[in-house]
Scaffold this active site. Structure first.
Site, PDB file in Angstrom:
ATOM      1  N   ALA A  22       0.899  -1.169  -0.105  1.00 38.61           N
ATOM      2  CA  ALA A  22      -0.026   0.164   0.011  1.00 38.61           C
ATOM      3  C   ALA A  22       0.695   1.113   0.007  1.00 38.61           C
ATOM      4  O   ALA A  22       0.587   2.351  -0.679  1.00 38.61           O
ATOM      5  CB  ALA A  22      -1.055   0.053   1.305  1.00 38.61           C
ATOM      6  N   CYS A  23       1.994   1.093   0.682  1.00 38.93           N
ATOM      7  CA  CYS A  23       2.922   2.326   0.743  1.00 38.93           C
ATOM      8  C   CYS A  23       3.545   2.676  -0.606  1.00 38.93           C
ATOM      9  O   CYS A  23       4.384   3.672  -0.743  1.00 38.93           O
ATOM     10  CB  CYS A  23       4.086   2.202   1.707  1.00 38.93           C
ATOM     11  SG  CYS A  23       5.030   0.748   1.395  1.00 38.93           S
ATOM     12  N   GLY A  24       3.243   2.086  -1.674  1.00 38.67           N
ATOM     13  CA  GLY A  24       3.863   2.139  -3.003  1.00 38.67           C
ATOM     14  C   GLY A  24       5.464   1.411  -3.242  1.00 38.67           C
ATOM     15  O   GLY A  24       5.507   1.482  -4.539  1.00 38.67           O
ATOM     16  N   THR A  25       5.810   0.658  -2.526  1.00 39.14           N
ATOM     17  CA  THR A  25       6.891  -0.051  -2.747  1.00 39.14           C
ATOM     18  C   THR A  25       6.490  -1.711  -2.743  1.00 39.14           C
ATOM     19  O   THR A  25       5.395  -2.029  -2.739  1.00 39.14           O
ATOM     20  CB  THR A  25       7.775  -0.013  -1.372  1.00 39.14           C
ATOM     21  OG1 THR A  25       7.165  -0.629  -0.358  1.00 39.14           O
ATOM     22  CG2 THR A  25       8.367   1.238  -1.058  1.00 39.14           C
TER      23      THR A  25
END
Length: 178
Positions: free
Chosen positions: A155-158
């Site tokens: 979810a954090c984009g990583t």
């Protein structure tokens, strides 16, 4: 396995949205379901959704007006308990026995005679942190089954290992454990 009683404990994580699907799948497969949710979990998923899917109220308070010992009664009621998702903060509180909310009090009231699944879900760096790994190992040593998180986009984009496994996978683990 039909009519087995499952206590789904939801902690504050973006993956809490997956818990709604798990509750739905459990009900469709004939399980009786009760839900314990932290206040943080209810920031991610609505109480009304969980109540509609489980067919029961969502338990959030240790000391509700009608019954003062929810943590004991819920643990005794359940045939299996699953913490899905288990945030890093929740895992740490479980490890030290910090019974500060209903979810963690249920853990401390548990004697591991019944299956107890902990499904971590968090950022990959958080999951890899030595403190989190040590905490999970302690829970496993006590008798909890720690379910490995999946790898993929977070979810954090990583990307990395830390995703909550899909609800169908957790359903299969529950069925296997019973």
């Amino acid at each position: 396995m039909s009519e087995s009683k499952i206590l789904v404990c939801i902690s504050g994580s973006i993956a809490a949205c997956k818990a709604t699907e798990l509750v739905s799948l459990l009900k469709k497969n004939g399980f009786l379901v009760k839900v314990v949710a932290t206040d943080c979990a209810l920031e991610f998923v609505g109480r009304a959704s969980l109540e509609a899917l489980s067919g029961d109220k969502v338990y959030t308070q240790m000391f509700a007006e009608s019954q003062k010992i929810h943590h004991i009664n819920l643990v005794e009621w359940a045939d299996l308990i699953v913490v899905y998702p288990a945030s890093a903060a929740t895992v740490a509180r479980l490890r030290v026995g910090l019974a500060e909310d209903l979810l963690t009090a249920c853990f401390v009231a548990n004697n591991f005679r019944k299956p107890y699944l902990v499904v971590p879900s968090m950022n990959a760096n958080m999951f890899a942190h030595p403190a989190v790994q040590e905490n999970l190992q302690v829970l496993q040593n006590w008798g909890a089954k720690v379910v490995e998180p999946a790898s993929g986009e977070l979810a954090c984009g990583t990307s990395g290992k830390g995703r909550a496994p899909e609800p169908r996978e957790i359903l299969a683990l529950i069925q296997e454990a019973l």
